[in-house]
Design an enzyme around this catalytic site. Sequence first.
Site, PDB file in Angstrom:
ATOM      1  N   TYR A 138       0.804  -1.224   0.000  1.00 62.90           N
ATOM      2  CA  TYR A 138       0.000   0.000   0.000  1.00 62.90           C
ATOM      3  C   TYR A 138       0.839   1.277   0.000  1.00 62.90           C
ATOM      4  O   TYR A 138       0.323   2.346  -0.288  1.00 62.90           O
ATOM      5  CB  TYR A 138      -0.938   0.024   1.216  1.00 62.90           C
ATOM      6  CG  TYR A 138      -2.134  -0.872   1.062  1.00 62.90           C
ATOM      7  CD1 TYR A 138      -2.006  -2.252   1.200  1.00 62.90           C
ATOM      8  CD2 TYR A 138      -3.391  -0.354   0.779  1.00 62.90           C
ATOM      9  CE1 TYR A 138      -3.108  -3.086   1.070  1.00 62.90           C
ATOM     10  CE2 TYR A 138      -4.493  -1.185   0.645  1.00 62.90           C
ATOM     11  CZ  TYR A 138      -4.348  -2.544   0.795  1.00 62.90           C
ATOM     12  OH  TYR A 138      -5.430  -3.366   0.655  1.00 62.90           O
ATOM     13  N   LYS A 190       3.273 -14.601   5.851  1.00 62.17           N
ATOM     14  CA  LYS A 190       3.634 -15.542   4.787  1.00 62.17           C
ATOM     15  C   LYS A 190       5.154 -15.618   4.752  1.00 62.17           C
ATOM     16  O   LYS A 190       5.781 -15.518   3.694  1.00 62.17           O
ATOM     17  CB  LYS A 190       3.026 -15.062   3.458  1.00 62.17           C
ATOM     18  CG  LYS A 190       3.116 -16.042   2.310  1.00 62.17           C
ATOM     19  CD  LYS A 190       2.280 -17.298   2.495  1.00 62.17           C
ATOM     20  CE  LYS A 190       2.654 -18.340   1.449  1.00 62.17           C
ATOM     21  NZ  LYS A 190       2.022 -19.646   1.696  1.00 62.17           N
ATOM     22  N   ASP A 222      -2.431 -18.384   4.117  1.00 60.07           N
ATOM     23  CA  ASP A 222      -3.274 -19.352   3.397  1.00 60.07           C
ATOM     24  C   ASP A 222      -3.974 -20.280   4.396  1.00 60.07           C
ATOM     25  O   ASP A 222      -5.185 -20.523   4.321  1.00 60.07           O
ATOM     26  CB  ASP A 222      -2.476 -20.133   2.341  1.00 60.07           C
ATOM     27  CG  ASP A 222      -1.139 -20.665   2.845  1.00 60.07           C
ATOM     28  OD1 ASP A 222      -0.732 -20.336   3.983  1.00 60.07           O
ATOM     29  OD2 ASP A 222      -0.487 -21.440   2.101  1.00 60.07           O
ATOM     30  N   ASP A 246      -6.345  -7.015   4.840  1.00 61.82           N
ATOM     31  CA  ASP A 246      -7.421  -6.598   3.937  1.00 61.82           C
ATOM     32  C   ASP A 246      -8.205  -7.821   3.475  1.00 61.82           C
ATOM     33  O   ASP A 246      -9.438  -7.856   3.532  1.00 61.82           O
ATOM     34  CB  ASP A 246      -6.804  -5.861   2.737  1.00 61.82           C
ATOM     35  CG  ASP A 246      -7.853  -5.468   1.714  1.00 61.82           C
ATOM     36  OD1 ASP A 246      -8.909  -4.955   2.132  1.00 61.82           O
ATOM     37  OD2 ASP A 246      -7.621  -5.678   0.508  1.00 61.82           O
ATOM     38  N   ASP A 250     -12.262  -9.529   4.828  1.00 59.18           N
ATOM     39  CA  ASP A 250     -13.467  -9.709   3.999  1.00 59.18           C
ATOM     40  C   ASP A 250     -13.992 -11.130   4.173  1.00 59.18           C
ATOM     41  O   ASP A 250     -15.199 -11.357   4.293  1.00 59.18           O
ATOM     42  CB  ASP A 250     -13.185  -9.449   2.507  1.00 59.18           C
ATOM     43  CG  ASP A 250     -13.548  -8.026   2.082  1.00 59.18           C
ATOM     44  OD1 ASP A 250     -13.421  -7.100   2.911  1.00 59.18           O
ATOM     45  OD2 ASP A 250     -13.957  -7.843   0.910  1.00 59.18           O
TER      46      ASP A 250
HETATM   47  C1  IPM Z   1     -10.508  -1.621   2.846  1.00 61.52           C
HETATM   48  C2  IPM Z   1     -10.598  -1.355   1.365  1.00 61.52           C
HETATM   49  C3  IPM Z   1      -9.395  -0.510   0.951  1.00 61.52           C
HETATM   50  C4  IPM Z   1      -8.145  -1.304   1.294  1.00 61.52           C
HETATM   51  C5  IPM Z   1      -9.411  -0.059  -0.523  1.00 61.52           C
HETATM   52  C6  IPM Z   1     -10.650   0.747  -0.845  1.00 61.52           C
HETATM   53  C7  IPM Z   1      -8.172   0.696  -0.912  1.00 61.52           C
HETATM   54  O1  IPM Z   1     -10.666  -2.533   0.654  1.00 61.52           O
HETATM   55  O2  IPM Z   1     -10.578  -0.660   3.632  1.00 61.52           O
HETATM   56  O3  IPM Z   1     -10.398  -2.780   3.235  1.00 61.52           O
HETATM   57  O4  IPM Z   1      -7.687  -2.135   0.492  1.00 61.52           O
HETATM   58  O5  IPM Z   1      -7.614  -1.095   2.374  1.00 61.52           O
HETATM   59 MN    MN Z   2     -10.814  -4.345   1.917  1.00 63.67          MN
END
Ligand code: IPM
Ligand code: MN
Length: 358
Positions: A138, A190, A222, A246, A250
Amino acid sequence: MSQSYPIAVIPGDGIGPEVVREGLRVLDRVASIEGFRIEPTTYPFGAEHYLKTKEIFPETAFSEVRQKRAILLGAIGDPRIEVGLLEFGIIAKMRFELDLYVNLRPVKLYAEHLCPLKGKTPEDVDFIVVRENTEDAYAGMRGFFKKGTPDEIATQEILFTRKGVERVIRYAFELARKRGDEKKLTLVDKANAVRAMDLWTRTFAEVGAEYPDITREHAYIDAACMWCVKNPEWFVTVVTSNMFGDILTDLAAMIQGGLGIAASGNLHPGKVSLFEPIHGSAPKYTGKNVANPLATIMAVSMMLDYLGETRGAARIEEAVTNLLRSKRIPSLGSDSGLSTSQIGDLVLESLDRAKVPA
Ligand code: IPM
Ligand code: MN
């Protein structure tokens, strides 16, 4: 005189404004129940504003935001705008320039029926991910060589600093100490393939030696994804790098019922910090009053907790938990049969009745 908190509000794109509207209604009500004040300043940044003015996040506004106690963000991202431009110009700008080095993501199943995993209960899904938030790929150290030709080379550096790794690991150990009965911290990395992550391995061991009361565990990313689905009860507190955090969060959001409930705090302890739902701008639902505002409402709860308004924070969490357990809010997607504002109304109603410790 009651406490008063100046906050910046950036509703942003897509469903952002709709969910933030409900978040602010809840915030207002909690403030009046608990007896504190909120002074919100709303900023228009996002796709519409950019298309009209070519402004992304001007420095004058940024220096105002810096002076606030906290920031509430809806979502950023719009298909009409070049990928990444606003995400980096707004979200990442705040993460980097306000040095919000902790991205805190609670993974908590509030009601059993919301979990897609067979046989898992709220006791099984209750952990928190501490994601590093200022380094890794990032940081944007990238480049293209011979762009557009068959010989093109593209690079982007994965970078970690001792300082950056150490501070987030230390934060995670402190958090692990405060959480529940099981004092355990899992490092997710990793290091077997990305050998630069040996810095994480060593720092985790060195800092961990200062926390003998906390059991140290380790999982490769993983495998961590696999455990997250197979045995989520193994995780209590997790610390990981920016990109793995990140991705893992999710996945983790799905086992707590979906992105409709997943909230996060981007923190620099002691300084202005940013709170947001994990879901994005969901352009196809924009303006339809169907987006579920609970993730933003939970982000408001995290913000209050951060500001020290712990009763207010607990009140929101309790109200939301009651609504989900009783199935008055039956599901977390846009198909719950309830509109964005109806969900807001239900939360408002149940705030008064929520039982919180004195
Ligand atoms: C998050 C989002 C961001 C990230 C994107 C929008 C850049 O996916 O906050 O998790 O990858 O951090
Ligand atoms: Mn995200």
